[in-house]
Design an enzyme around this catalytic site. Sequence first.
Site, PDB file in Angstrom:
ATOM      1  N   GLU A 170     -30.817  31.967  58.213  1.00  0.00           N
ATOM      2  CA  GLU A 170     -30.217  31.433  59.449  1.00  0.00           C
ATOM      3  C   GLU A 170     -30.182  29.913  59.297  1.00  0.00           C
ATOM      4  O   GLU A 170     -31.028  29.202  59.820  1.00  0.00           O
ATOM      5  CB  GLU A 170     -31.061  31.841  60.663  1.00  0.00           C
ATOM      6  CG  GLU A 170     -30.382  31.535  61.971  1.00  0.00           C
ATOM      7  CD  GLU A 170     -31.379  31.457  63.098  1.00  0.00           C
ATOM      8  OE1 GLU A 170     -31.555  32.463  63.801  1.00  0.00           O
ATOM      9  OE2 GLU A 170     -32.004  30.394  63.260  1.00  0.00           O
TER      10      GLU A 170
ATOM     11  N   GLU B 292     -25.318  22.026  58.570  1.00  0.00           N
ATOM     12  CA  GLU B 292     -26.722  21.874  58.170  1.00  0.00           C
ATOM     13  C   GLU B 292     -26.888  22.297  56.706  1.00  0.00           C
ATOM     14  O   GLU B 292     -27.967  22.669  56.267  1.00  0.00           O
ATOM     15  CB  GLU B 292     -27.650  22.635  59.119  1.00  0.00           C
ATOM     16  CG  GLU B 292     -27.609  21.991  60.513  1.00  0.00           C
ATOM     17  CD  GLU B 292     -28.551  22.610  61.527  1.00  0.00           C
ATOM     18  OE1 GLU B 292     -29.363  23.463  61.152  1.00  0.00           O
ATOM     19  OE2 GLU B 292     -28.428  22.252  62.711  1.00  0.00           O
TER      20      GLU B 292
HETATM   21  C1  LIG Z   1     -32.298  26.730  61.459  1.00  0.00           C
HETATM   22  S1  LIG Z   1     -33.952  26.932  60.898  1.00  0.00           S
HETATM   23  C2  LIG Z   1     -34.146  28.643  61.219  1.00  0.00           C
HETATM   24  C3  LIG Z   1     -35.536  29.014  61.317  1.00  0.00           C
HETATM   25  C4  LIG Z   1     -35.915  30.295  62.050  1.00  0.00           C
HETATM   26  N1  LIG Z   1     -34.791  31.144  62.382  1.00  0.00           N
HETATM   27  C5  LIG Z   1     -36.728  29.948  63.285  1.00  0.00           C
HETATM   28  O1  LIG Z   1     -36.254  30.187  64.407  1.00  0.00           O
HETATM   29  O2  LIG Z   1     -37.823  29.428  63.123  1.00  0.00           O
HETATM   30  C6  LIG Z   1     -33.795  26.795  59.168  1.00  0.00           C
HETATM   31  C7  LIG Z   1     -35.083  26.853  58.386  1.00  0.00           C
HETATM   32  O3  LIG Z   1     -34.733  26.790  57.026  1.00  0.00           O
HETATM   33  C8  LIG Z   1     -35.608  25.906  56.347  1.00  0.00           C
HETATM   34  N2  LIG Z   1     -34.871  25.401  55.204  1.00  0.00           N
HETATM   35  C9  LIG Z   1     -33.736  24.636  55.246  1.00  0.00           C
HETATM   36  N3  LIG Z   1     -33.314  24.349  54.014  1.00  0.00           N
HETATM   37  C10 LIG Z   1     -34.185  24.948  53.152  1.00  0.00           C
HETATM   38  C11 LIG Z   1     -34.282  25.013  51.727  1.00  0.00           C
HETATM   39  N4  LIG Z   1     -33.386  24.397  50.970  1.00  0.00           N
HETATM   40  N5  LIG Z   1     -35.289  25.727  51.189  1.00  0.00           N
HETATM   41  C12 LIG Z   1     -36.198  26.365  51.976  1.00  0.00           C
HETATM   42  N6  LIG Z   1     -36.172  26.326  53.324  1.00  0.00           N
HETATM   43  C13 LIG Z   1     -35.176  25.634  53.913  1.00  0.00           C
HETATM   44  C14 LIG Z   1     -35.968  24.858  57.370  1.00  0.00           C
HETATM   45  O4  LIG Z   1     -37.204  24.224  57.065  1.00  0.00           O
HETATM   46  C15 LIG Z   1     -36.022  25.695  58.654  1.00  0.00           C
HETATM   47  O5  LIG Z   1     -37.327  26.205  58.849  1.00  0.00           O
END
Ligand SMILES: C[S@@+](CC[C@H](N)C(=O)[O-])C[C@H]1O[C@@H](n2cnc3c(N)ncnc32)[C@H](O)[C@@H]1O
Length: 335
Positions: free
Chosen positions: A128, A137
């Site tokens: 997500e 994002e």
């Molecule tokens: C939009 S949030 C969604 C999180 C989850 N649905 C929630 O409600 O907690 C996206 C998550 O992806 C992680 N994330 C983003 N890019 C990432 C990457 N390249 N590798 C690992 N995690 C990543 C971020 O740290 C964040 O926790």
Amino acid sequence: MLIIELKFVRSYDDLLEIPLQPLYDNLREQRAIELAFMDKISDEEADIKTAIVMVVGAGRGPLVRSAFNASANVNRKIKMYVIEKNPNAIVTLTALQEELWKNKDMTIISTDMRYFEPSEKVDILVSELLGSFGDNELSPECLDGAQKHLKEDGISIPCQSTSYINPVMAPKLCSIIREVRGHMRRGKPNTYEKQAESPYVVYLKNVYHITKPQPVFTFVHPNNDEVIDNSRFIKMEFDVAHDCVLTGFAGYFETILYKDIKLSIHPEEHTRGLISWFSLYFPLTEPQQLRAGDRIKLNFWRCISNRKVWYEWSTTSPTVTHVHNLKGWAFPIYK
Ligand SMILES: C[S@@+](CC[C@H](N)C(=O)[O-])C[C@H]1O[C@@H](n2cnc3c(N)ncnc32)[C@H](O)[C@@H]1O
């Protein structure tokens, strides 16, 4: 949500906001994972086969919960990998594992999904990572990096996202953006130009939609292109029905999770009850007077360098503008 300045934070004072509905929102993801489970493992194989699922960017774990629920609902065995780069979220995930998922076959890996080398490939990759404009994002960059974890016939949830945009008249946003002159932003003095060439996440309320939204960019996952290039350019045209003032453009997204299960914040297709995302607003530095019969011509770019991704936009009709956010000077998204 993007909150840039203390002044903006203050504008939330005493504002009644609708609480998020994470469990309700995640029901669609859960249903999509159920369908993927059933496509990967038939009823006859349910006792002998295990589906390997990887949740990438797991945050505080709602999609991990959805995947476990889905596996129980359709009676399919699951082996789970959880990838998350934020150490604070890892603390929450580890606590949840201790409390709720102790007996599950589950491995949490604290890493960036783009650089992790998995020991085995997975059947279903769940994420997500979408922003208000879909790819803003950097979901394409992240998922392109993560798709090496997926088996050749593996399923990505979501499997496609499309951004949409329409011209709008939003005088209140116009005046809020003008107000910030002289304030600091990320420790540097702010200018009107910088403020007016940056996109914003906003719950659009006092807005006149000049025309309907049109599709902008689509990203498909997994991306099987020989050479993956997520930069994009589009020329768009919008007909104006009534005299009004163009202040900027509003952006939305629609995503296909799996098969016919979609999420959308497109104003005409908005998924019922979905309040996790607001729109993205791309301002113009100068509002444009429009007459009925005018045609707005918009150029819109998604640009990429080694370090960042950014959008640029300009109009060529009825008014010719400079290119907003050229080279990402006002608002880059770091990779
Ligand atoms: C939009 S949030 C969604 C999180 C989850 N649905 C929630 O409600 O907690 C996206 C998550 O992806 C992680 N994330 C983003 N890019 C990432 C990457 N390249 N590798 C690992 N995690 C990543 C971020 O740290 C964040 O926790």
